[in-house]
Scaffold this motif. Structure first.
Motif, short mmCIF file in Angstrom:
data_model
loop_
_atom_site.label_atom_id
_atom_site.label_comp_id
_atom_site.label_asym_id
_atom_site.label_seq_id
_atom_site.Cartn_x
_atom_site.Cartn_y
_atom_site.Cartn_z
N THR A 1 -24.30 -70.18 -55.78
CA THR A 1 -23.23 -68.77 -55.57
C THR A 1 -23.01 -68.60 -53.93
OG1 THR A 1 -25.42 -67.58 -55.90
CG2 THR A 1 -23.86 -67.97 -57.58
N ASP A 2 -22.02 -67.54 -53.72
CA ASP A 2 -22.06 -66.93 -52.42
C ASP A 2 -22.85 -65.62 -52.59
OD1 ASP A 2 -20.31 -65.21 -53.70
OD2 ASP A 2 -18.41 -66.00 -52.91
N ASN B 1 -19.78 -65.17 -56.67
CA ASN B 1 -18.79 -66.15 -56.95
C ASN B 1 -19.44 -67.54 -56.95
OD1 ASN B 1 -16.58 -64.19 -56.72
ND2 ASN B 1 -17.18 -64.15 -54.65
N VAL C 1 -19.35 -71.31 -55.77
CA VAL C 1 -18.54 -72.10 -54.60
C VAL C 1 -19.19 -73.46 -54.74
CG1 VAL C 1 -18.03 -72.52 -52.10
CG2 VAL C 1 -18.01 -70.32 -52.97
N TYR D 1 -14.00 -75.35 -53.77
CA TYR D 1 -13.45 -74.45 -54.52
C TYR D 1 -14.42 -73.27 -54.84
CZ TYR D 1 -11.05 -78.56 -56.58
OH TYR D 1 -9.88 -79.70 -56.61
N GLN D 2 -13.83 -72.21 -55.08
CA GLN D 2 -14.47 -71.03 -55.46
C GLN D 2 -13.97 -70.54 -57.05
OE1 GLN D 2 -13.24 -66.81 -55.16
NE2 GLN D 2 -14.68 -66.71 -53.27
N TYR D 3 -15.06 -70.42 -57.71
CA TYR D 3 -14.76 -69.94 -59.12
C TYR D 3 -15.40 -68.74 -59.49
CZ TYR D 3 -14.67 -69.68 -63.99
OH TYR D 3 -14.39 -69.22 -65.48
N SER D 4 -14.68 -67.68 -60.17
CA SER D 4 -15.26 -66.46 -60.53
C SER D 4 -14.59 -66.08 -62.02
CB SER D 4 -14.83 -65.47 -59.60
OG SER D 4 -13.52 -65.07 -59.39
N LEU E 1 -10.52 -73.81 -51.76
CA LEU E 1 -10.42 -73.55 -50.39
C LEU E 1 -9.91 -74.56 -49.51
CD1 LEU E 1 -14.72 -72.62 -50.32
CD2 LEU E 1 -12.61 -71.00 -50.87
N TYR F 1 -15.80 -67.31 -43.87
CA TYR F 1 -15.63 -67.16 -45.14
C TYR F 1 -15.30 -65.69 -45.64
CZ TYR F 1 -16.57 -67.22 -50.17
OH TYR F 1 -16.71 -67.32 -51.62
N PRO G 1 -15.00 -63.85 -49.36
CA PRO G 1 -15.11 -64.04 -50.69
C PRO G 1 -13.98 -63.56 -51.61
CG PRO G 1 -16.97 -62.51 -50.03
CD PRO G 1 -16.14 -63.02 -48.59
N ALA H 1 -11.01 -65.75 -51.00
CA ALA H 1 -11.56 -67.17 -51.09
C ALA H 1 -10.64 -67.72 -49.91
CB ALA H 1 -11.06 -67.79 -52.49
#
Length: 291
Positions: free
Chosen positions: A106-107, A111, A113, A130-133, A141, A176, A178, A181
């Motif tokens: 998690t960031d 989220n 990552v 990738y980032q997923y939320s 990314l 970065y 968030p 993204a």
């Protein structure tokens, strides 16, 4: 060595709610906990293998399951132990059979990552980050493609991300954002001391702890090497801070051994940072975007 279970180690995380370390065994399809919660077994069988994980704010666990992200309900005290079945959230790179999730965390904003690796024999750099939320879904990314994504970690303020290709000899960094993204200003963080970049985490002072084959390396925030610790018994897979004050640093071996640092190395150790919890909506939806 504190305990050895299963056939393999992968991602190690501290579960603050349950006050235990957790890690998946991708070979034996188990999710382990140490110390085991009261009246609970140390391992719970999963219906699918996982090699990446994060704790969610709902009390559930987010898992990287090959090409999918899924979330599972952990058994509660007194409940019969049954195999964990994941609710699938998203499928990644569905048209490319060679890629699989290889690393993630998690960031600082909740989220998830993560990155993928090429599991085929050609070993071409086709892995991505990738980032997923739950809010925005899956977003790629704009980072260079890799053979095997590794060493994903975020600085204490969350504005800097480090990452690596496990097949190369360097750790990279970037700015970065968030919410969007967005990544920018990609540049070298530091060279590796040993081949094989693995997991990485920041401590409270902004130092980076990096697993590199049989060595645990501590870097300063500027990329200078502060110390290195050799691991004699097995190749390291992951590293995590934990304990009530986040002042314990444990290393997970690739064959399932869990190790603590010798007392002399614990003196003056800067505590770690609590993992941000993945923001899980807890909805029943199983749909997800693809990329």
């Amino acid at each position: 060595m504190l305990i050895r279970v299963g056939q393999a180690g992968c991602a190690l995380r501290w579960d603050a709610a349950a006050q235990c370390w957790r890690w998946p065994d991708p070979v034996g399809s188990q999710l382990y906990a140490w110390p085991a919660p009261p009246a609970m077994p140390s391992g719970v069988r999963m219906l699918e293998s996982a090699c990446v994980m994060a704790c969610a704010n709902s009390g559930r666990m987010l898992l990287g399951l090959g090409k999918r992200l899924g979330i599972v309900e952990l058994p509660q005290q007194g409940q019969p132990s049954r195999p964990l079945q994941a609710q699938v959230l998203v499928t990644i790179d569905a048209a490319e059979p060679r890629t699989s999730i290889s690393d993630g965390c998690t960031d600082r904003h909740g989220n998830f990552v993560f990155g993928t690796a090429n599991t085929g024999q050609d070993k071409r750099p086709i892995g991505s980050f990738y980032q997923y939320s739950q809010r925005y879904g899956l977003r790629r990314l704009a980072l260079p493609t890799v053979v095997a994504a590794a060493s994903i970690a975020f600085s204490p303020d969350g504005r800097r991300m480090v990452f690596a290709d496990a097949t190369l000899g360097v750790i990279m960094q970037c700015d970065y954002e968030p919410e969007r993204a967005k990544v920018s200003h990609v540049k070298l963080f530091s060279e590796l001391l040993e081949q094989g970049a693995g997991a990485a985490i920041f401590d409270r002072d902004g130092n980076l702890w990096s697993v590199q084959g049989g060595v645990l390396v501590q870097y300063g925030g500027d990329g200078d090497v502060l110390q290195q610790i050799s691991l004699a018994r097995e190749t390291a897979a992951s590293v995590a801070f934990g304990g009530p004050d986040l002042d314990q640093l444990l290393v997970l071996g690739a064959q399932g051994g869990l190790y603590g640092l010798p007392p002399d190395l614990l003196k003056g150790l800067t505590p770690g940072l609590a993992d941000a919890l993945f923001l899980d909506s807890g909805s029943a939806s199983t749909g997800g975007s693809q990329a």
